[in-house]
Design an enzyme around this catalytic site. Structure first.
Site, PDB file in Angstrom:
ATOM      1  N   HIS A 190       0.817  -1.211   0.000  1.00 20.00           N
ATOM      2  CA  HIS A 190       0.000   0.000   0.000  1.00 20.00           C
ATOM      3  C   HIS A 190       0.849   1.258   0.000  1.00 20.00           C
ATOM      4  CE1 HIS A 190      -3.016  -3.038   0.653  1.00 20.00           C
ATOM      5  NE2 HIS A 190      -3.771  -2.198  -0.019  1.00 20.00           N
ATOM      6  N   GLU A 432     -10.934 -11.543  -4.013  1.00 25.36           N
ATOM      7  CA  GLU A 432      -9.483 -11.383  -3.893  1.00 25.36           C
ATOM      8  C   GLU A 432      -8.856 -12.508  -3.069  1.00 25.36           C
ATOM      9  OE1 GLU A 432      -8.563  -7.630  -2.018  1.00 25.36           O
ATOM     10  OE2 GLU A 432     -10.252  -7.754  -0.653  1.00 25.36           O
ATOM     11  N   ASP A 456      -4.401  -8.984  -3.994  1.00 27.55           N
ATOM     12  CA  ASP A 456      -4.485 -10.016  -2.961  1.00 27.55           C
ATOM     13  C   ASP A 456      -4.708 -11.398  -3.564  1.00 27.55           C
ATOM     14  OD1 ASP A 456      -4.014  -8.909  -0.385  1.00 27.55           O
ATOM     15  OD2 ASP A 456      -5.828  -7.723  -0.646  1.00 27.55           O
ATOM     16  N   CYS A 503     -10.002  -4.539 -10.281  1.00 29.93           N
ATOM     17  CA  CYS A 503      -9.462  -3.282  -9.748  1.00 29.93           C
ATOM     18  C   CYS A 503      -8.069  -3.456  -9.150  1.00 29.93           C
ATOM     19  CB  CYS A 503     -10.414  -2.693  -8.712  1.00 29.93           C
ATOM     20  SG  CYS A 503     -10.600  -3.717  -7.246  1.00 29.93           S
TER      21      CYS A 503
HETATM   22  C1  PEP Z   1      -6.576  -5.961  -4.387  1.00 26.81           C
HETATM   23  O1  PEP Z   1      -6.295  -6.713  -3.451  1.00 26.81           O
HETATM   24  O2  PEP Z   1      -6.380  -6.239  -5.587  1.00 26.81           O
HETATM   25  C2  PEP Z   1      -7.156  -4.630  -4.111  1.00 26.81           C
HETATM   26  C3  PEP Z   1      -7.564  -3.865  -5.084  1.00 26.81           C
HETATM   27  O3  PEP Z   1      -7.214  -4.227  -2.815  1.00 26.81           O
HETATM   28  P1  PEP Z   1      -5.949  -3.662  -1.981  1.00 26.81           P
HETATM   29  O4  PEP Z   1      -4.815  -3.438  -2.941  1.00 26.81           O
HETATM   30  O5  PEP Z   1      -6.365  -2.400  -1.313  1.00 26.81           O
HETATM   31  O6  PEP Z   1      -5.682  -4.781  -1.021  1.00 26.81           O
HETATM   32 MG    MG Z   2      -7.028  -6.337  -1.484  1.00 23.08          MG
END
Ligand code: PEP
Ligand code: MG
Length: 585
Positions: A190, A432, A456, A503
């Protein structure tokens, strides 16, 4: 000149000067200073010691008042140690003799003291903890000042750190920090995601850049290829100034695409939405021609503030996002805290395995007042414009049902209170985790939509930590197992007639986007800077051609083979997107 190879996580190429951000909990690297700075370093050490003694004196007084003299004794011992010249003298001597920074001298001084206690009879060994405590306190004074120094810099600083948390990254001021590079980290951490949101070029997983860099030296960060160059020579600087110019021209050519529709050459629409961490990113999405927000990572409200957001904080952020979107859809994902986000930094006992621990929807279902506060704010905001609600990290039908049940509960409360909201708001889920992907046909009966989170999904399908640079070579969304899961989710969605989008970060990478379109995805949600490049790809292909490529990719049996195949195809379709120096995977 020193060229270091790491992982490219946020695009852009910049030239600037190093600013090292050390971490008091880790070994402080040895760094020397010019002779004229020795005095200043001695003064910094004295200031940090004095400030620590002052702090401890205040703590001793408060403790004595509240808990009695006996309890306050520990502070007297700490004050005594810090004021003892046998501790501070060697630190001062080291600065003068070796011309090192105050933080390095302090760190070494405390290490030596801990060793001395370690060599004594057992009864003294407990003093090692006291030394550690004191070391942290003094180093925080020395290094804590770094953050304020960072805010007053008058040069284009490139922050170098062992590692950065998403909150540290969120706190960077774009006027002072133009890029960062770290020893540790992975592409879909993140911290990396936030760097992209802020438009700060970044390279992570560089191994030992913190021990090689020192404040003020020149550095080039190449966020496209994942390279950091310390003290570049004139020829390299000239080469990079050329590259920066070339990138500017390419970016300008992308701007023309904003107004044009995202339709393939055979007339199939591929909706492009944006991922955001804060509403301020919305204008960039709209400018690039994005059709709305496909993922709002609301947990960043927790990462950027100093205290837990109130219902009003949530509501104001959502209402602002809705206003900025002027009728376009806002997909609000409920808080996804845990793992590398927030909870571990603040907890007394960090989880041993946080990616598999109390994160995301699991955390929300245990922190009901917090969760309901957010749900109330989301529903109140739904009266002002079109929104969808999405639950993260769903692994079982129970979790999804509990989430929906709580949302209904909050709807009843609002109705009782006469507060307006949209009762028909769509409630969907992130796919995910492999369990959700495998059971997609079951979930499709209850969810209004799916959004595939490859960040994920890759981590959990391949058992590869998404933030660990040591296994970054194994983290590949093109792995046949991941591709198969995505294909199955798309099919399940189609059978039940519910929308499916993707996403994850890889939806914004041209080779993977090509595959996703070929697998039948018609909505991609990507970081704002990827909207225009992906739109150019969409407008350059036919859906039939992508379907053919996906079929071929699905017949290959390894991640490397699929990656190489897709990369070749994109190079053929869009040679202008490559300048011969594309990011290595
Ligand atoms: C993902 O896991 O692909 C996602 C979009 O969520 P994050 O990156 O916030 O875990
Ligand atoms: Mg995620």
């Amino acid at each position: 000149m020193e060229i270091l190879k790491g992982i490219a996580v946020s695009p852009g190429v910049v030239v600037g000067r190093v600013f090292v951000l050390d971490d008091p909990r880790r070994k402080v690297p040895r760094r020397t200073v010019p002779p004229e700075q020795v005095h200043a370093e001695l003064a910094r050490l004295d200031e940090a010691l004095t400030a620590s003694v002052k702090e401890l004196t205040e703590m001793r007084q408060t403790t004595a008042r509240e808990l009695g003299d006996e309890a306050a004794k520990i502070f007297a011992f700490h004050i005594g140690m810090l004021s003892d010249p046998t501790l501070s003298r060697p630190m001062r001597e080291r600065i003068s003799a070796e011309r090192v920074t105050a933080e390095y001298a302090a760190w070494m001084g405390f290490q030596d003291a801990a060793k001395r206690f370690g060599a004594m009879p057992d009864v003294f060994k407990t003093k090692i903890d006291d030394v550690r405590d004191l070391s942290l306190r003094v180093l925080r004074h020395l290094l804590g000042a770094q953050a304020s120094r960072l805010a007053t810099l008058n040069h284009r600083a490139i922050v170098i750190a062992k590692d950065l948390t998403p909150s540290q990254t969120a706190a960077f001021d774009r006027n002072h920090v133009i890029a960062f590079a770290t020893d540790l980290g992975g592409k879909t951490s993140h911290t990396a995601i936030f760097a992209r949101a802020l438009g700060i070029p970044a390279v992570v997983g560089l191994g030992n850049i913190t021990s090689l860099a020192s404040d003020g030296i020149d550095i080039i960060i190449d966020g496209e290829r994942g390279v950091a160059i310390l003290s570049p020579d004139q020829a390299t600087l000239a080469e990079y100034h050329g590259i920066i110019e070339q990138r500017r021209t390419y970016q300008l050519s992308l701007e023309e695409l904003g107004e044009l529709p995202s339709i393939t050459r055979d007339g199939v629409q591929v909706h492009l939405l944006g991922n955001i961490e804060m509403p301020d990113e919305i204008p960039a999405i709209l400018e690039a021609g994005g059709e709305g927000v496909g993922l709002y990572r609301t947990e960043f409200l927790y990462l950027t503030g100093n205290s837990e957001p109130t219902e009003e904080d949530h509501f104001r952020a959502y209402q602002r996002a809705i206003e900025m979107l002027r009728g376009k859809i806002l997909t609000i994902r409920t808080v996804d805290l845990g793992a590398d986000k927030y909870t571990q930094e603040r907890t007394e006992n960090p989880e041993r395995n946080p990616a598999l621990g109390l994160r995301s929807i699991r955390y929300c279902l245990q922190a009901l007042p917090m969760f309901k506060t957010q749900l109330r704010a989301i529903l109140r905001a739904s009266a002002f414009g079109p929104i969808k609600v999405m639950f993260p990290l769903i692994t079982s039908t129970n979790e999804f049902r509990q989430g929906k049940y709580l949302l209904n509960d909050v709807m009843e409360d609002l109705a009782d209170e006469g507060i307006a909201f949209d009762r028909n708001v769509d409630v969907g889920m992130m796919v995910e985790v492999p369990s959700a992907a495998i059971m997609a046909d079951v979930f499709a009966r209850e969810a209004a939509f799916f959004s595939i989170g490859t960040n994920d999904l890759v981590q959990y399908t391949l058992a590869v930590d998404r933030i660990n640079e040591r296994v970054a070579n194994l983290y590949n969304p093109c792995h046949p197992a991941v591709v198969k899961l995505i294909r199955d989710v798309v099919r399940a969605g189609r059978r039940r007639d519910i929308p499916v989008s993707c996403c994850g970060e890889s939806a914004g990478e041209l080779d993977f986007a090509l595959l996703l379109i070929g697998l039948g995805l018609r909505t991609l949600s990507v970081t704002s800077s990827s909207i225009a490049p992906v739109k150019r790809l969409v407008r350059s292909v036919t859906a039939a051609q992508c379907g053919e490529l996906a079929r071929k990719a699905c017949s290959l049996d390894s991640d490397l083979a699929i990656s190489a195949y897709l990369r070749d195809q994109v190079r053929k379709i869009l040679p202008e997107a490559f300048d011969g120096r594309s990011a290595e995977h």
